[in-house]
Design a protein around this motif. Structure first.
Motif, PDB file in Angstrom:
ATOM      1  N   UNK A 185      -7.454  -2.588   1.509  1.00 46.24           N
ATOM      2  CA  UNK A 185      -7.694  -1.412   0.679  1.00 46.24           C
ATOM      3  C   UNK A 185      -6.488  -0.479   0.582  1.00 46.24           C
ATOM      4  N   UNK A 186      -5.592  -0.551   1.567  1.00 47.30           N
ATOM      5  CA  UNK A 186      -4.502   0.418   1.627  1.00 47.30           C
ATOM      6  C   UNK A 186      -3.264  -0.223   2.221  1.00 47.30           C
ATOM      7  N   UNK A 209      -5.536  -2.943  -3.307  1.00 41.54           N
ATOM      8  CA  UNK A 209      -4.988  -1.963  -2.369  1.00 41.54           C
ATOM      9  C   UNK A 209      -4.308  -0.801  -3.093  1.00 41.54           C
ATOM     10  N   UNK A 210      -4.489   0.371  -2.526  1.00 47.61           N
ATOM     11  CA  UNK A 210      -3.713   1.551  -2.927  1.00 47.61           C
ATOM     12  C   UNK A 210      -2.399   1.523  -2.163  1.00 47.61           C
ATOM     13  N   UNK A 211      -1.285   1.765  -2.843  1.00 49.98           N
ATOM     14  CA  UNK A 211       0.028   1.851  -2.200  1.00 49.98           C
ATOM     15  C   UNK A 211       0.347   3.311  -1.929  1.00 49.98           C
ATOM     16  N   UNK A 212       0.824   3.610  -0.713  1.00 53.85           N
ATOM     17  CA  UNK A 212       1.125   4.999  -0.369  1.00 53.85           C
ATOM     18  C   UNK A 212       2.203   5.059   0.692  1.00 53.85           C
ATOM     19  N   UNK A 213       3.017   6.111   0.632  1.00 52.55           N
ATOM     20  CA  UNK A 213       3.921   6.418   1.736  1.00 52.55           C
ATOM     21  C   UNK A 213       3.090   6.772   2.963  1.00 52.55           C
ATOM     22  N   UNK A 214       3.565   6.387   4.121  1.00 49.69           N
ATOM     23  CA  UNK A 214       2.868   6.733   5.359  1.00 49.69           C
ATOM     24  C   UNK A 214       3.267   8.120   5.837  1.00 49.69           C
ATOM     25  N   UNK A 215       4.322   8.664   5.247  1.00 45.56           N
ATOM     26  CA  UNK A 215       4.843   9.959   5.650  1.00 45.56           C
ATOM     27  C   UNK A 215       6.343   9.891   5.848  1.00 45.56           C
ATOM     28  N   UNK A 216       6.934  11.020   6.160  1.00 47.21           N
ATOM     29  CA  UNK A 216       8.385  11.158   6.231  1.00 47.21           C
ATOM     30  C   UNK A 216       8.742  11.767   7.580  1.00 47.21           C
ATOM     31  N   UNK A 217       9.406  10.972   8.412  1.00 50.91           N
ATOM     32  CA  UNK A 217       9.839  11.426   9.732  1.00 50.91           C
ATOM     33  C   UNK A 217      11.034  10.586  10.155  1.00 50.91           C
TER      34      UNK A 217
END
Length: 418
Positions: A185-186, A209-217
């Motif tokens: 799904x993701x 599936x949805x594509x997404x950044x997991x975040x920025x660090x």
């Protein structure tokens, strides 16, 4: 952990850190704005962050996690996080995972790299553990693609989290086996931008599936920003409220940019890290604001601090040191790293300026020296994740410079902007 006032952070830093005491010697006693502080020069920061004889830390190293970032094989760079700093970072990042699409009960396969003091796998594992929704954590790390493909189907994996090239490699394996995974799904990516040329492959293998950044660090800058639901634009992020301040500064003047759509360098201030204060630290990326309030920004690629080829960091000063050490006759008259992307993979060209034609075999000598210092590049190339490293000579005048200042551009990012 509540955010600390800027004044308290500055006082702590210049009272207890020799590096900041020197950097802030001309800063007034009362500080009311970040713009009163000088930005950090990355080379000076890491020159002070040595082991032993550290001049950056504000206290002894007694209770912390130590991660590694950048550096050549013989000179790794270490970044310590206290227990409370680490907890607050992964808790905030875990909340950001919900914004990215994590749902209660999701089974998450963590495909980020682990070992040798690298932080990616452990940071994401802890973020999942502290996320505000229940989830099932599958600590896969860098297992073979065939293993991951089997696990997706046998265990009913809902979410994949990893670097873009690892995710695409798993997708390619599934398609070769003729068993795509519509149950996923993701797909969460991190460590680099997910370029458009990888999306068709991921969508074929994970059609629902949805594509997404997991975040920025990052290991050095620390917590930076979380993903923003912005349709198909996966580069948009927002700084974590009460934890980080993101600035975008003009690359020529160093002045803050407040107008949307104007590119600049990303600088980060962390409001709770105190063992190694992070105040106006260069994140190594370029970005532009996407709103007039300067709350959300769009990542554009790496800045002049270094190149990233797939998952391989190539800091400019480290590469330069290797090249100069293997050029005793001093043929090199300027260097820049040129990032390109073709056939779905990143590639790097080290462009060297000369004033007189160098020996014919010097380019290969220099190429081998860089690869010897960056063994991860060799292994990633062997795995087919990135293109072979190239070294090319050009007349010094042909090196790309900033049209406004005439300064040499250390990194030229020619990868697609979409």
């Amino acid at each position: 952990m509540p955010a600390k006032p800027l004044q308290a952070l500055v006082d702590l830093a210049r009272t207890n850190s020799p590096f900041y005491a020197e950097l802030y010697r001309d800063v007034p006693a009362t500080v009311t704005s970040l713009t009163q502080l000088p930005v950090i020069e990355q080379a000076a920061f890491w020159a002070a962050n040595t082991w032993p004889d550290n001049r950056l830390m504000t206290g002894p190293l007694t209770d912390a996690a130590v991660y590694k970032t950048g550096g050549t094989t013989g000179a790794p760079k270490f970044s310590p996080w206290t227990r409370t700093e680490h907890f607050d970072s992964v808790s905030a990042f875990g909340a950001g995972l919900v914004d990215a699409g994590l749902k209660p009960g999701h089974k998450v396969a963590n495909l980020f790299c682990a070992g040798e003091l690298y932080s990616g796998f452990l940071f994401i594992e802890n973020a999942l553990h502290h996320a505000p929704v229940e989830n099932v954590r599958l600590p896969v790390a860098s297992a073979p693609d065939e293993y991951v493909a089997d696990l997706i189907h046998s265990f009913g994996v809902d979410v994949l989290a990893g670097e873009p090239m690892k995710l695409s490699s798993v997708a390619e394996t599934l398609l070769k086996q003729d068993r795509p995974a519509p149950q996923v799904e993701l797909v969460l990516f991190g460590g680099d931008i997910l370029f458009n040329d990888l999306r068709p492959l991921l969508r074929s293998a994970f059609p629902n599936a949805v594509l997404s950044s997991i975040g920025y660090a990052s290991v050095d800058a620390g917590l930076v920003a979380g993903p923003v639901r912005a349709g198909d634009d996966l580069r948009v992020h927002r700084a974590f409220p009460n934890r980080t301040v993101v600035e975008i500064l003009d690359e020529a003047t160093g002045e803050p940019i407040t107008e949307p759509g104007v590119p600049g360098r990303v600088f980060v201030t962390n409001l709770f890290r105190t063992l190694v204060p992070i105040l106006r630290y260069p994140a190594g990326d370029r970005a532009e604001w996407t709103d007039t309030a300067c709350t959300t920004f769009r990542l554009l690629g790496r800045s002049t601090e270094g190149a990233r080829v797939g998952t391989v960091a190539m800091p400019t000063e480290d590469v330069r040191a290797v090249l100069l050490a293997h050029d005793p006759e001093q043929h090199i008259a300027g260097m820049q790293l040129v990032q390109r992307r073709w056939d779905g993979r990143d590639g790097l060209i080290i462009r060297l300026g000369h004033t007189a034609p160098p020996p014919a075999d010097l380019a290969e000598t220099l190429r081998r020296a860089v690869l010897d210092a960056r063994p991860l590049y060799v292994s990633e190339q062997a795995a087919g994740a990135i293109h072979p490293l190239r070294v090319e000579w050009v007349p010094r005048a042909d090196l790309v410079t900033n049209p406004r200042t005439g300064k040499l551009q250390q990194v030229v990012d020619e990868r697609p902007k979409d």
